[in-house]
Scaffold this motif. Structure first.
Motif, PDB file in Angstrom:
ATOM      1  N   GLN A  24      27.682 -60.173 -22.597  1.00  0.00           N
ATOM      2  CA  GLN A  24      27.450 -58.729 -22.498  1.00  0.00           C
ATOM      3  C   GLN A  24      26.001 -58.384 -22.817  1.00  0.00           C
ATOM      4  O   GLN A  24      25.374 -57.585 -22.102  1.00  0.00           O
ATOM      5  CB  GLN A  24      28.372 -57.983 -23.452  1.00  0.00           C
ATOM      6  N   ILE A  94      30.312 -64.405 -14.949  1.00  0.00           N
ATOM      7  CA  ILE A  94      29.621 -63.135 -15.205  1.00  0.00           C
ATOM      8  C   ILE A  94      28.211 -63.415 -15.714  1.00  0.00           C
ATOM      9  O   ILE A  94      27.245 -62.749 -15.319  1.00  0.00           O
ATOM     10  CB  ILE A  94      30.407 -62.273 -16.213  1.00  0.00           C
ATOM     11  N   THR A 134      30.366 -50.638 -14.571  1.00  0.00           N
ATOM     12  CA  THR A 134      30.613 -52.075 -14.680  1.00  0.00           C
ATOM     13  C   THR A 134      30.501 -52.542 -16.124  1.00  0.00           C
ATOM     14  O   THR A 134      31.332 -53.334 -16.598  1.00  0.00           O
ATOM     15  CB  THR A 134      29.633 -52.850 -13.786  1.00  0.00           C
ATOM     16  N   MET A 137      33.522 -51.468 -17.964  1.00  0.00           N
ATOM     17  CA  MET A 137      34.641 -52.372 -17.670  1.00  0.00           C
ATOM     18  C   MET A 137      34.551 -53.640 -18.513  1.00  0.00           C
ATOM     19  O   MET A 137      35.549 -54.102 -19.083  1.00  0.00           O
ATOM     20  CB  MET A 137      34.673 -52.733 -16.180  1.00  0.00           C
ATOM     21  N   PHE A 138      33.346 -54.194 -18.616  1.00  0.00           N
ATOM     22  CA  PHE A 138      33.191 -55.438 -19.386  1.00  0.00           C
ATOM     23  C   PHE A 138      33.482 -55.194 -20.865  1.00  0.00           C
ATOM     24  O   PHE A 138      34.215 -55.972 -21.501  1.00  0.00           O
ATOM     25  CB  PHE A 138      31.789 -56.004 -19.212  1.00  0.00           C
ATOM     26  N   THR A 141      37.134 -54.730 -21.353  1.00  0.00           N
ATOM     27  CA  THR A 141      37.834 -55.989 -21.109  1.00  0.00           C
ATOM     28  C   THR A 141      37.871 -56.815 -22.383  1.00  0.00           C
ATOM     29  O   THR A 141      38.925 -57.337 -22.787  1.00  0.00           O
ATOM     30  CB  THR A 141      37.139 -56.778 -19.984  1.00  0.00           C
ATOM     31  N   VAL A 156      41.377 -50.885 -17.147  1.00  0.00           N
ATOM     32  CA  VAL A 156      40.175 -51.537 -16.607  1.00  0.00           C
ATOM     33  C   VAL A 156      40.412 -51.966 -15.158  1.00  0.00           C
ATOM     34  O   VAL A 156      39.563 -51.751 -14.287  1.00  0.00           O
ATOM     35  CB  VAL A 156      39.775 -52.748 -17.470  1.00  0.00           C
ATOM     36  N   ASP A 160      38.352 -50.838 -10.959  1.00  0.00           N
ATOM     37  CA  ASP A 160      37.623 -51.752 -10.075  1.00  0.00           C
ATOM     38  C   ASP A 160      37.308 -51.118  -8.730  1.00  0.00           C
ATOM     39  O   ASP A 160      36.229 -51.324  -8.162  1.00  0.00           O
ATOM     40  CB  ASP A 160      38.442 -53.033  -9.873  1.00  0.00           C
ATOM     41  N   CYS A 205      35.977 -59.012 -14.396  1.00  0.00           N
ATOM     42  CA  CYS A 205      36.618 -58.232 -15.474  1.00  0.00           C
ATOM     43  C   CYS A 205      38.084 -57.978 -15.141  1.00  0.00           C
ATOM     44  O   CYS A 205      38.961 -58.082 -16.016  1.00  0.00           O
ATOM     45  CB  CYS A 205      35.887 -56.901 -15.658  1.00  0.00           C
ATOM     46  N   THR A 206      38.353 -57.659 -13.885  1.00  0.00           N
ATOM     47  CA  THR A 206      39.732 -57.446 -13.451  1.00  0.00           C
ATOM     48  C   THR A 206      40.555 -58.721 -13.620  1.00  0.00           C
ATOM     49  O   THR A 206      41.696 -58.684 -14.101  1.00  0.00           O
ATOM     50  CB  THR A 206      39.760 -56.984 -11.986  1.00  0.00           C
ATOM     51  N   CYS A 209      41.397 -59.154 -17.260  1.00  0.00           N
ATOM     52  CA  CYS A 209      42.420 -58.209 -17.724  1.00  0.00           C
ATOM     53  C   CYS A 209      43.806 -58.597 -17.218  1.00  0.00           C
ATOM     54  O   CYS A 209      44.805 -58.449 -17.931  1.00  0.00           O
ATOM     55  CB  CYS A 209      42.054 -56.790 -17.297  1.00  0.00           C
TER      56      CYS A 209
END
Length: 227
Positions: A24, A94, A134, A137-138, A141, A156, A160, A205-206, A209
């Protein structure tokens, strides 16, 4: 034996959270390097990915395999370790995508250092919302993983599509500008690549999750979340 594996699972959880934090931070630096047109910061992002992040990813994988071989876990413990193995891979990807964004900053700088540093090369404002979503989301997550919050994980996943739409809008706008001003093609093509990388980060990220939901509930929801 059960007590020993619980202690080791907690250590493994800390390892993957530490990796997520590093990824991150590197992603945020990559975005900062782009907005600030800072090739030196971009080089730091790439160096961190190739060094610290890749090393941590390998360490997590090795620990997962060691626990599987040593303890032969079942049920929830097995799901946790399998999930961490998959998350480990997504986090590494990522990290690679953050480095790819940083690489585009360096390439843009190398095309025309003076023009890039000046106001001539502007980052379109529409990127800002995509970056913010984005990164949101991270962050969420990783929060969903730490707290095993399946509701947050579902939330989350549902975001997307918004990132996908943002990428599509950016691509359309960049292509329209290129049609009007072909001289900007090289520069804008790099920005389209940045948008594509952010979209892929949201996809990872999706994935994470969906794995969190599997870890917590034992349900495979891949391809079944209604957006």
């Amino acid at each position: 034996m059960a007590k020993n594996i619980q202690t080791e699972i907690e250590k493994l959880k800390n390892q993957i959270v530490f990796l997520g934090t590093a990824v991150q931070e590197n992603l945020q630096k990559a975005v900062k390097a782009l907005w600030g047109k800072n090739p030196d910061l971009a080089r730091q992002v790439i160096a961190t990915d190739k060094g610290e992040i890749d090393s941590m990813e390998i360490s997590v994988e090795e620990e997962c395999l060691r626990l599987l071989a040593l303890h032969q876990p079942v049920a929830g413990d097995l799901r946790f370790i399998v999930t961490v193995l998959k998350i480990d891979n997504d986090l590494e990807r990522i990290g690679d995508l953050a480095a790819k964004i940083a690489d585009k900053v360096i390439l843009l700088h190398d095309i025309d250092p003076v023009h890039f540093a000046a106001d001539g090369m502007q980052i379109p404002e529409m990127f800002n919302a995509m970056f913010a979503k984005t990164i949101w989301m991270f962050q969420n997550t990783m929060e969903a993983f730490v707290s095993e919050d399946t509701d947050l994980a579902y939330k989350v996943c549902l975001e997307d599509d918004e990132v996908d739409r943002a990428k599509g809008a950016i691509r359309t706008e960049m292509e329209e500008i290129i049609m009007r001003d072909p001289a900007q093609q090289v520069y804008l093509a790099k920005l389209i690549s940045v948008a594509r990388s952010m979209e892929r980060i949201a996809d990872h990220c999706t994935n994470i999750c969906e794995d969190i939901i599997y870890m917590a509930q034992g349900k495979i929801v891949r391809h079944h979340i209604t957006r």
